[in-house]
Scaffold this motif. Sequence first.
Motif, mmCIF file in Angstrom:
data_model
loop_
_atom_site.group_PDB
_atom_site.id
_atom_site.type_symbol
_atom_site.label_atom_id
_atom_site.label_comp_id
_atom_site.label_asym_id
_atom_site.label_seq_id
_atom_site.Cartn_x
_atom_site.Cartn_y
_atom_site.Cartn_z
ATOM 1 N N LYS A 108 23.139 21.946 -40.145
ATOM 2 C CA LYS A 108 24.188 22.077 -40.414
ATOM 3 C C LYS A 108 24.880 22.830 -39.208
ATOM 4 N N GLY A 109 26.034 22.511 -39.145
ATOM 5 C CA GLY A 109 26.780 23.181 -37.743
ATOM 6 C C GLY A 109 26.248 22.368 -36.454
ATOM 7 N N TRP A 110 25.700 21.281 -36.525
ATOM 8 C CA TRP A 110 25.528 20.576 -35.572
ATOM 9 C C TRP A 110 26.651 20.064 -34.621
ATOM 10 N N THR A 111 26.606 19.923 -33.226
ATOM 11 C CA THR A 111 27.358 19.666 -32.333
ATOM 12 C C THR A 111 26.659 18.499 -31.336
ATOM 13 N N PRO A 112 27.602 17.520 -30.733
ATOM 14 C CA PRO A 112 27.183 16.915 -29.930
ATOM 15 C C PRO A 112 26.308 17.370 -28.471
ATOM 16 N N LYS A 113 26.816 18.863 -28.447
ATOM 17 C CA LYS A 113 26.375 19.462 -27.108
ATOM 18 C C LYS A 113 24.739 19.660 -27.473
ATOM 19 N N TYR A 114 24.242 19.916 -28.654
ATOM 20 C CA TYR A 114 23.276 20.182 -29.053
ATOM 21 C C TYR A 114 22.179 19.082 -28.347
ATOM 22 N N TYR A 115 22.667 17.769 -28.735
ATOM 23 C CA TYR A 115 22.107 16.759 -28.502
ATOM 24 C C TYR A 115 21.843 16.536 -26.729
ATOM 25 N N ILE A 116 22.844 16.807 -26.038
ATOM 26 C CA ILE A 116 23.036 16.787 -24.455
ATOM 27 C C ILE A 116 21.935 17.754 -24.027
ATOM 28 N N ASP A 117 21.786 19.151 -24.585
ATOM 29 C CA ASP A 117 21.019 19.921 -23.873
ATOM 30 C C ASP A 117 19.549 19.848 -24.371
ATOM 31 N N LYS A 118 19.459 19.332 -25.264
ATOM 32 C CA LYS A 118 18.052 19.067 -25.818
ATOM 33 C C LYS A 118 17.277 17.907 -25.432
ATOM 34 N N GLN A 119 18.200 16.883 -25.248
ATOM 35 C CA GLN A 119 17.619 15.620 -25.064
ATOM 36 C C GLN A 119 18.019 14.927 -23.615
ATOM 37 N N VAL A 120 19.161 15.219 -23.128
ATOM 38 C CA VAL A 120 19.609 14.845 -21.977
ATOM 39 C C VAL A 120 19.354 15.197 -20.643
ATOM 40 N N ARG A 121 19.514 16.807 -20.850
ATOM 41 C CA ARG A 121 19.271 17.663 -19.778
ATOM 42 C C ARG A 121 17.918 17.664 -19.420
ATOM 43 N N PRO A 122 16.977 17.527 -20.386
ATOM 44 C CA PRO A 122 15.445 17.822 -19.873
ATOM 45 C C PRO A 122 15.233 16.572 -18.977
#
Length: 390
Positions: free
Chosen positions: A369-383
């Motif tokens: 709930k309240g998900w944003t595409p930034k969450y994906y970038i931070d959790k799966q791309v930056r690592p």
Amino acid sequence: MVGVYNDNLNDFTRKYFIKGNEHLIKDVNNFPLEYESIKNSLIEQLLVHDSITFKVYGENIPIAFLINTLGLKTVEALLEQKAINFVLWNSGVTYNVDNIPGIFPLQSFNFSSSVHIDPEESIMSGLKFLSNSYSRKIRRNITRKVIKNYKLPPKNLAEDAVRFGHEGYKDNLFTDLGLPMEKDIMDLNQQERKRLVNLATQCYDLTLLSTYQLNTYNSFDLLTLNRSEFQKLKDLNAIENVVDEIFRIEGVPTFSQLVNEGLFDVKDLPKIREGKNAEKFRAWIDSTSSHSDRYEITREYINTITNSKSILERPIGKLTRVLGVTALGGIIGSTVAGPIGALSGAVVGNTMDIGISLFDSYVLDNIFKGWTPKYYIDKQVRPLIKNQTI
């Protein structure tokens, strides 16, 4: 969500690996560059889109290419995710080179050889192009898994495409496409018949894409007819533009850069694709692909983040019990103050001592709930970048 149609891999593999197709190779020295381009493009497409459906003409050499390039375990995982699929070309449209009185210019045809009509034979013939000598048991296991992801063109599709070509010409539908009805269809010269078969073949392809809800990077003259059934096809270049732009905003390499610069291990592909986070990201990209202007993409991305209600609309009591009043204040403050780079940075900065995993569990418990595409970038791309720079 719809998937992506890919005929490039079939064309590439048949050009280089099938005897008798040497005339299609302009310069054999181009093979390494073409190979890298095809490989990197496929990886990027798998990261951005839900699935890829590959055209297969006869032997399924594409599956051999994928296993040789990505590894057997990676391909098996992608098959399980339905991320890679295949459509076996079993029919088509052709035309009379010579003008035969009383015979319409277009004809449909259906293949009869087993490799063109039998998925199992198509797969087993394609596996002969594997670089490793897998045992018969493993090959059978691969065949069983691949055959589950096979499709066939709709019955009578070729006949319908021929009918479209003939009737479209008679109705003067192709005037703006370089084939106005200026003579009887029986009197078309060779060049005009060649143009007509091209339009009928486009109808064949577009009907197939529509049937299986596939998008494509290919261009079609017929799309200018503005027929309603064609309007669902998305511009895949626009989708990739959205991804590249939000990655630019976040200051991270694009998927293509990650792949081209060797910052991405193909073995991680299935893991990065799976889960609600990745699914949400692909769905958001698809829904935003109507924006082509950089400003519009940026505005949509920022609005998505600032309008997220994952903090302010959640039960404060539950969040307080998990994080504590101090951490909660830091998170809310940073979210309001700066949408770009706010949420994940605040969590890392203020909750490290009490356990980030607790916050993650809370988010997942609320089913994004309240998900944003930034969450994906931070959790799966930056690592990915961090792991390669350590």
